[in-house]
Design a protein around this motif. Structure first.
Motif, short mmCIF file in Angstrom:
data_model
loop_
_atom_site.label_atom_id
_atom_site.label_comp_id
_atom_site.label_asym_id
_atom_site.label_seq_id
_atom_site.Cartn_x
_atom_site.Cartn_y
_atom_site.Cartn_z
N GLY A 43 0.71 -1.31 -0.07
CA GLY A 43 -0.09 0.08 -0.02
C GLY A 43 0.86 1.37 -0.02
O GLY A 43 0.28 2.30 -0.31
N THR A 44 2.03 1.35 0.50
CA THR A 44 2.86 2.36 0.74
C THR A 44 3.95 2.40 -0.70
O THR A 44 4.96 2.98 -0.66
CB THR A 44 3.68 2.41 1.87
OG1 THR A 44 4.64 1.11 2.28
CG2 THR A 44 2.66 2.62 2.94
N SER A 45 3.86 1.24 -1.55
CA SER A 45 4.75 1.23 -2.81
C SER A 45 3.98 2.02 -3.91
O SER A 45 3.23 2.58 -3.99
CB SER A 45 5.18 -0.23 -3.10
OG SER A 45 3.94 -0.77 -3.33
N GLY A 46 4.85 1.91 -5.01
CA GLY A 46 4.26 2.67 -6.07
C GLY A 46 5.14 4.29 -6.37
O GLY A 46 6.20 4.50 -5.76
N THR A 47 4.28 4.77 -7.33
CA THR A 47 4.89 6.22 -7.73
C THR A 47 4.36 7.16 -6.82
O THR A 47 3.17 7.21 -6.54
CB THR A 47 4.47 6.44 -9.03
OG1 THR A 47 5.17 5.50 -9.91
CG2 THR A 47 5.05 7.84 -9.68
N PRO A 48 5.24 8.18 -6.32
CA PRO A 48 4.22 9.46 -5.53
C PRO A 48 3.43 10.31 -6.41
O PRO A 48 3.98 10.69 -7.37
CB PRO A 48 5.35 10.04 -4.85
CG PRO A 48 6.69 9.67 -5.58
CD PRO A 48 6.32 8.38 -6.32
N VAL A 49 2.28 10.36 -6.02
CA VAL A 49 1.38 11.36 -6.92
C VAL A 49 0.62 12.20 -5.86
O VAL A 49 0.26 12.01 -5.00
CB VAL A 49 0.36 10.44 -7.65
CG1 VAL A 49 -0.81 11.19 -8.42
CG2 VAL A 49 1.02 9.31 -8.49
N LYS A 50 0.76 13.49 -6.33
CA LYS A 50 0.26 14.63 -5.76
C LYS A 50 -1.28 14.77 -5.76
O LYS A 50 -1.77 14.71 -7.12
CB LYS A 50 0.85 15.90 -6.08
CG LYS A 50 0.13 17.21 -5.08
CD LYS A 50 0.96 18.42 -5.53
CE LYS A 50 0.22 19.69 -4.68
NZ LYS A 50 1.07 21.06 -5.04
#
Length: 646
Positions: free
Chosen positions: A356-363
């Motif tokens: 759930g805390t992985s992936g690409t940071p998106v604003k």
């Protein structure tokens, strides 16, 4: 199969230590699947998601306790948080029920506020003294009292005292009353808020009684195991008499309490709140009394029609009691299985949270908060991980069934019990690991194939109870059909594992052999196996009834301020789960003994050269069955059979 032949009629059966070639591919598939689960676990570790989960991160993509890289489009990202190792929420009590998360801006701080901060000046002083900025990073501590953004970018006043959670580095309020807003939001889902408040108040007022009754259920279950193990001959009659007395007596007490509470309600001597509680108790007692009456009538009718079969069950329970005397470690199997399941579930939840805390940071343009989203093929890892939860859990349960089956089969087909292995349970466990993991992988995968669509349909039905899968067919009907299919397959799987323990054949061959044996012995299935399960069910009913009866008497002393509905339901549910946990092993032993008994009677008839392997108690059952015309001798020829039905 280890049945005797004409020249070696007294030779003991020995487990066939060989691996079925047809199940080896399933062992390879299961191994590759587990490797995939490990790779999914390694993914969040390699991408830093696991570190973000443990260390925590703020609303701007900064991982606490580390020097962070800049995120494009997020001005407050890329900061050095080496000294700020804790996550602080501006409004920790603002919970999002739908998305199951805290709906608040998170910041990285060096220290959690241990005392209540009532004014913005207190925030300023705390920040200057400890270096912990409790407002957004773009507001300096000197501007906490004058900034126009302090109402949106500073914590909600007063700031409750908090402390960090071990390992997870989150500042959590010390006073759980902070989450009153969460309880209030939950109450809005219930139409009658006053009833829910009184029920919750009743649970809190009687928490000591609930804990005591749960302990009583555990003690009663342990006593039941002792009774089953040492006095199996009188167990059936003891349970029958006690259940009759308990059901009739419990029903009578409920009707008496209903009448007593009804008279107390009509006296008009109670306060307004007391009248509301008494009215709820009267309604609850009426429902309980009617339900107990219906249950008692049905139970007595069933016991009346099965009275001739009860005596035949004593012999099977007597042998099962001997099994536990020779194999005492059987009683510990649920604990080992529960421990393995808990360890796996903790691992599974930790990996899921890391994903759930992985992936690409998106604003998020609406809130300005940075969220991590998995895009493309990576999002299917969650589905893979979910399938792994079901398959591996079923595999662990199947391993317990195979271990029990192997130990009981060894006991049954060993004429001289003094020649049993030193630790039959460990021997069966080692034999299962060496030769039968492919069989377990295949059997557990079949259950997984049925359980996955059932869980999907249950989720769809929970989201919208009016959703139609196809015209005129409700999802709940499909769920019921899949549940029935799952239970039938689980029962067949258990017997297939027993057949595998006897013959060391593949899963499909064992399932076919076990199915044909059960079909050929349909009457004995009803006479022994079903009645045995029913008697064990009576044991569970006895534990629940005694616990509920004690609960009724205990809660009766708090009738003025305790609503009985939820406390009594909690206690009864816990009592049933504990009793089921303890008696499920005995139930498995009974099922394994029955299949061994059916195989024994198929290929032997007690004549010279075809002697039975069974215990004397089962021999007496066979003789009594012959006299009553309920038993026909087997048609076996006494050969040393490789397959039970070949």
């Amino acid at each position: 199969m280890g049945c005797c032949n004409s020249t070696e009629s007294k030779r003991d059966w020995k487990p066939l230590e060989q691996r079925s070639c047809t199940d080896i591919p399933w062992l390879i598939i299961f191994t590759l699947f587990c490797i995939g689960m490990v790779c999914i676990c390694a993914f969040p570790i390699a991408t830093g998601a696991a570190s973000r989960l443990i260390s925590g991160y703020d609303s701007y993509g900064n991982t606490c306790g580390k020097n962070n890289a800049k995120i494009e489009g997020v001005p407050l990202s890329g900061q050095d948080m080496t000294e700020n190792k804790y996550v602080f929420f501006l409004d920790p009590c603002n919970l999002d029920l739908i998305n199951r998360k805290i709906k608040s801006i998170a910041l990285c701080v060096s220290k959690c506020p241990a005392t209540e901060l009532k004014e913005y000046s207190d925030l300023k002083q705390f920040a200057l003294n400890n270096g912990s900025h409790l407002c957004s990073y773009d507001i300096s501590p000197t501007r906490y009292t004058s900034s126009s953004d302090r109402f949106t970018k500073c914590p909600k006043l007063p700031v409750p005292p908090s402390k960090s959670v071990p390992l997870l580095h989150r500042c959590i309020p010390v006073d759980i009353g902070c989450y009153a807003e969460f309880a209030q939001a939950f109450i809005t889902f219930v139409s009658d808020n006053t009833v829910l408040r009184r029920v919750i108040a009743g649970v809190m007022a009687s928490k000591e009684i609930i804990m005591g009754l749960c302990l009583l259920a555990l003690v009663l279950s342990l006593i039941m195991m002792v009774v089953i193990r040492y006095i199996s001959k009188v167990l059936v009659w003891i349970l029958t008499i006690l259940v009759i007395i308990g059901s009739i007596g419990g029903t009578g007490v409920l009707w008496w309490l209903y009448a007593d509470h009804r008279r107390a309600l009509d006296n008009n001597t109670l306060s307004v709140f007391g009248k509301e509680v008494a009215s709820d108790n009267v309604k609850a007692l009426l429902v309980y009394a009617i339900g107990a009456t219906i249950f008692t009538v049905v139970l007595l009718l069933v016991m009346f029609f099965m009275r001739k079969r009860v005596a035949l069950t004593i012999s099977l329970f007597h042998v099962a009691g001997k099994v536990f005397i020779h194999l005492p470690l059987l009683a510990l199997q649920p604990f080992w299985t529960f421990l393995c399941l808990m360890l796996f579930w903790v691992y599974w939840i930790a990996v899921l949270l890391s994903l759930g805390t992985s992936g690409t940071p998106v604003k998020n343009n609406s809130t300005g908060v940075v969220e991590y989203q998995m895009e493309g093929p990576l999002q299917y890892m969650v589905w893979y991980h979910a399938v792994g939860l079901i398959w591996i859990s079923e595999f662990i349960l199947a391993f317990q069934q195979m271990t029990i089956a192997g130990a009981v089969v060894t006991y049954y087909f060993t004429r001289n019990k003094s020649q049993l292995p030193v630790t039959p349970i460990l021997s069966s466990m080692v034999r299962t690991i060496r030769y039968h993991l492919g069989t377990l992988a295949k059997g557990s995968f079949i259950i997984t194939l049925v359980k996955i669509p059932r869980l999907i349909l249950m989720y769809i039905h929970s989201q919208n109870s009016k959703t139609l899968l196809w015209p005129h067919v409700e999802p709940v009907a499909c769920v019921c059909c899949l549940w029935c299919l799952e239970k039938c397959l689980s029962y067949l799987n258990q017997n297939a594992y027993t057949a595998t323990a006897i013959n060391s054949t593949s899963f499909c061959t064992s399932a076919r052999d076990a199915f044909l044996i059960l079909v050929e012995n349909a009457l004995r299935v009803a006479a022994i196996n079903t009645v045995g399960d029913f008697v064990l069910f009576l044991g569970k009913v006895l534990v629940v009834s005694c616990t509920a009866f004690a609960g009724v008497l205990a809660l009766n002393y708090q009738r003025e301020y305790t609503v009985w509905v939820l406390p009594l339901l909690i206690v009864c549910l816990f009592a049933f789960l504990v009793a089921h946990c303890f008696l499920s092993v005995f139930e498995n032993v009974v099922d394994v003994l029955f299949l061994c008994f059916a195989v024994d009677t198929k290929y032997n008839d007690g004549s010279s050269g075809r002697e039975y392997y069974m215990d004397k108690a089962l021999m007496e059952y066979v003789e009594n069955s012959k006299k009553e015309g309920l038993y026909k001798p087997g048609d076996g020829d006494g050969r040393e059979m490789k397959s039970m039905v070949s």
